[in-house]
Design a protein around this motif. Sequence first.
Motif, mmCIF file in Angstrom:
data_model
loop_
_atom_site.group_PDB
_atom_site.id
_atom_site.type_symbol
_atom_site.label_atom_id
_atom_site.label_comp_id
_atom_site.label_asym_id
_atom_site.label_seq_id
_atom_site.Cartn_x
_atom_site.Cartn_y
_atom_site.Cartn_z
ATOM 1 N N GLY A 29 -16.736 -90.802 51.448
ATOM 2 C CA GLY A 29 -15.889 -90.578 50.285
ATOM 3 C C GLY A 29 -15.772 -89.138 49.839
ATOM 4 N N ARG A 30 -16.303 -88.214 50.598
ATOM 5 C CA ARG A 30 -16.180 -86.798 50.224
ATOM 6 C C ARG A 30 -14.881 -86.262 50.824
ATOM 7 N N ASN A 31 -13.871 -86.206 50.015
ATOM 8 C CA ASN A 31 -12.530 -85.843 50.476
ATOM 9 C C ASN A 31 -11.889 -84.768 49.606
ATOM 10 N N GLU A 32 -12.688 -83.815 49.183
ATOM 11 C CA GLU A 32 -12.205 -82.750 48.314
ATOM 12 C C GLU A 32 -12.788 -81.409 48.760
ATOM 13 N N ILE A 33 -11.921 -80.404 48.830
ATOM 14 C CA ILE A 33 -12.338 -79.035 49.106
ATOM 15 C C ILE A 33 -12.019 -78.195 47.878
ATOM 16 N N ILE A 34 -13.014 -77.461 47.402
ATOM 17 C CA ILE A 34 -12.799 -76.518 46.300
ATOM 18 C C ILE A 34 -12.736 -75.114 46.882
ATOM 19 N N VAL A 35 -11.749 -74.343 46.448
ATOM 20 C CA VAL A 35 -11.595 -72.979 46.944
ATOM 21 C C VAL A 35 -11.409 -72.032 45.765
ATOM 22 N N ASP A 36 -11.932 -70.853 45.898
ATOM 23 C CA ASP A 36 -11.769 -69.789 44.901
ATOM 24 C C ASP A 36 -10.285 -69.498 44.711
ATOM 25 N N ALA A 37 -9.789 -69.716 43.506
ATOM 26 C CA ALA A 37 -8.364 -69.502 43.230
ATOM 27 C C ALA A 37 -7.975 -68.037 43.283
ATOM 28 N N THR A 38 -8.942 -67.141 43.148
ATOM 29 C CA THR A 38 -8.651 -65.704 43.165
ATOM 30 C C THR A 38 -8.953 -65.083 44.516
ATOM 31 N N CYS A 71 -8.245 -84.018 53.031
ATOM 32 C CA CYS A 71 -8.911 -83.696 51.765
ATOM 33 C C CYS A 71 -7.910 -83.201 50.722
ATOM 34 N N GLU A 72 -8.263 -83.347 49.487
ATOM 35 C CA GLU A 72 -7.517 -82.733 48.395
ATOM 36 C C GLU A 72 -8.053 -81.319 48.190
ATOM 37 N N LEU A 73 -7.155 -80.371 48.004
ATOM 38 C CA LEU A 73 -7.567 -78.985 47.764
ATOM 39 C C LEU A 73 -7.519 -78.694 46.276
ATOM 40 N N PRO A 129 -18.963 -86.254 43.258
ATOM 41 C CA PRO A 129 -19.269 -87.024 44.471
ATOM 42 C C PRO A 129 -18.191 -86.958 45.536
ATOM 43 N N ARG A 130 -16.996 -86.479 45.153
ATOM 44 C CA ARG A 130 -15.928 -86.352 46.146
ATOM 45 C C ARG A 130 -15.943 -84.993 46.837
ATOM 46 N N THR A 131 -16.685 -84.035 46.303
ATOM 47 C CA THR A 131 -16.661 -82.674 46.850
ATOM 48 C C THR A 131 -17.367 -82.618 48.200
ATOM 49 N N ALA A 132 -16.653 -82.165 49.204
ATOM 50 C CA ALA A 132 -17.227 -82.013 50.543
ATOM 51 C C ALA A 132 -17.697 -80.582 50.782
ATOM 52 N N ALA A 133 -16.847 -79.618 50.444
ATOM 53 C CA ALA A 133 -17.174 -78.220 50.733
ATOM 54 C C ALA A 133 -16.537 -77.317 49.683
ATOM 55 N N VAL A 134 -17.179 -76.161 49.473
ATOM 56 C CA VAL A 134 -16.681 -75.164 48.533
ATOM 57 C C VAL A 134 -16.634 -73.823 49.254
ATOM 58 N N LEU A 135 -15.470 -73.190 49.238
ATOM 59 C CA LEU A 135 -15.280 -71.873 49.856
ATOM 60 C C LEU A 135 -15.148 -70.817 48.771
ATOM 61 N N LEU A 136 -16.072 -69.857 48.770
ATOM 62 C CA LEU A 136 -16.096 -68.821 47.743
ATOM 63 C C LEU A 136 -16.254 -67.442 48.364
ATOM 64 N N ASN A 137 -15.755 -66.433 47.645
ATOM 65 C CA ASN A 137 -15.976 -65.046 48.023
ATOM 66 C C ASN A 137 -17.185 -64.503 47.282
ATOM 67 N N ALA A 144 -6.021 -74.519 52.599
ATOM 68 C CA ALA A 144 -4.957 -75.512 52.457
ATOM 69 C C ALA A 144 -4.700 -76.230 53.780
ATOM 70 N N SER A 145 -4.710 -75.473 54.872
ATOM 71 C CA SER A 145 -4.514 -76.085 56.187
ATOM 72 C C SER A 145 -5.679 -77.011 56.539
ATOM 73 N N ALA A 146 -6.898 -76.550 56.252
ATOM 74 C CA ALA A 146 -8.082 -77.385 56.534
ATOM 75 C C ALA A 146 -8.039 -78.674 55.729
ATOM 76 N N ALA A 147 -7.575 -78.584 54.487
ATOM 77 C CA ALA A 147 -7.478 -79.786 53.647
ATOM 78 C C ALA A 147 -6.472 -80.767 54.238
ATOM 79 N N ARG A 148 -5.320 -80.261 54.687
ATOM 80 C CA ARG A 148 -4.327 -81.147 55.288
ATOM 81 C C ARG A 148 -4.864 -81.813 56.547
ATOM 82 N N MET A 149 -5.555 -81.044 57.358
ATOM 83 C CA MET A 149 -6.045 -81.566 58.640
ATOM 84 C C MET A 149 -7.170 -82.573 58.477
ATOM 85 N N THR A 150 -7.949 -82.442 57.419
ATOM 86 C CA THR A 150 -9.095 -83.331 57.223
ATOM 87 C C THR A 150 -8.821 -84.426 56.204
#
Length: 424
Positions: free
Chosen positions: A145-154, A172-174, A188-196, A164-170
Amino acid sequence: MSERFERPERFERPERLERSERFERSERSDLGVRAAELDASDELAKLRAQFVLDDVVYLDGNSLGALPAAVPGRVDDVVRRQWGELRIRSWEESGWWTAPERIGDRIAPLVGAAPGQIVVGDSTSVNVFKALVGAVRLAALSSAGRNEIIVDATTFPTDGYIAASAARMTGCELRPMDPSEVPSALGPRTAAVLLNHVDYRTGRLYDLPALTSAIHDAGALAVWDLCHSAGALPVDLDRHGVDLAVGCTYKYLNGGPGSPAYFYVRADLQPRFDSPLPGWNSHADPFGMSPAYEPAPGALRGRVGTPDILSMLALEAALEVWEGVSIDSVRTKSLALTDFFLECVTAYVPQGRVESLTPSAHAERGSQVALRCADAGEVMKRLIEQDVVGDFRHPDVLRFGFTPLYVGFGDVERAARVLGETVG
């Protein structure tokens, strides 16, 4: 135009203005003296001789690092002897085949990683893709059930595009959001977080330990982009349990334009890491030419295709400047340089002409200073014409990067003084 170009002759000048100018001259003299004293006591100052530099004040190492003096000779040897004479034999005799992991181990101490967890190759963008899709797959192994990717908006735009491409391919919601909002958004839905680690535009340093801990508490995986921190400040990937990380090598690591990026996979995750780009170079038996893919053990499964040997070995030569250099001493000088620059800007630049976007707190500052300026593009053009090189970010940001290995305090004072004269 400033007063010093408009003022009348001395006998017509008000006394108040005379005192102001005397103070200005004194302040400038004091800052110049301090810069010389700081340079004289700088333990890293000797490293400047290991770079090909001139009298230009180069404050754009956060875009492209200066050329290390050892690189041209090494590249000449790679081209003339290794490629020109040894030819195909160099894959083994010159160590071409093992370069990705060998150079990865050389980068490892600079980002706080033990050997065997970093490979060098591909671009940062490709490595972000591998890391993010791989992180989602790892998350799926441990929790459904982990179908969410969080990404740094800045984030730097490419990271957002890749996410966005990774979310489409997997499937997941971005969810783009400011890093400060991430802890409260995890679930509980968060799969991965990409940050700078450091914001490319403002130079803000984010709290990698605290954010990584929050991500892990939510059962998700942390992916960090280290492009603007590696080689400028401690990262401590192993200590803080970072899952995956990527970074470029042409900024503070001085690898040269387009030099290959690096990819970190924490040791305990490597047996389960499922790369979305399984190339022949990451096969357990790359020369077996099997139609079925079997991943190589360890960090090698982060490889994809044939290594870009010319730029990779140029990077290896560039990294020699780090021998015996402590990343903590680099961080200490970085903070001293940026502190001094901000002090000089306050002294030299007319009040209200620029605004610092970079946090004043050391814990929140990378190794650059970003100044908002209404006519930033034209100002940077004029600075470069006067041999002070930084860069411009649309629409109104002047960026100055401080590479402690070759930037001195005299450079800092001169840059701020020329900036003041330019915008005055």
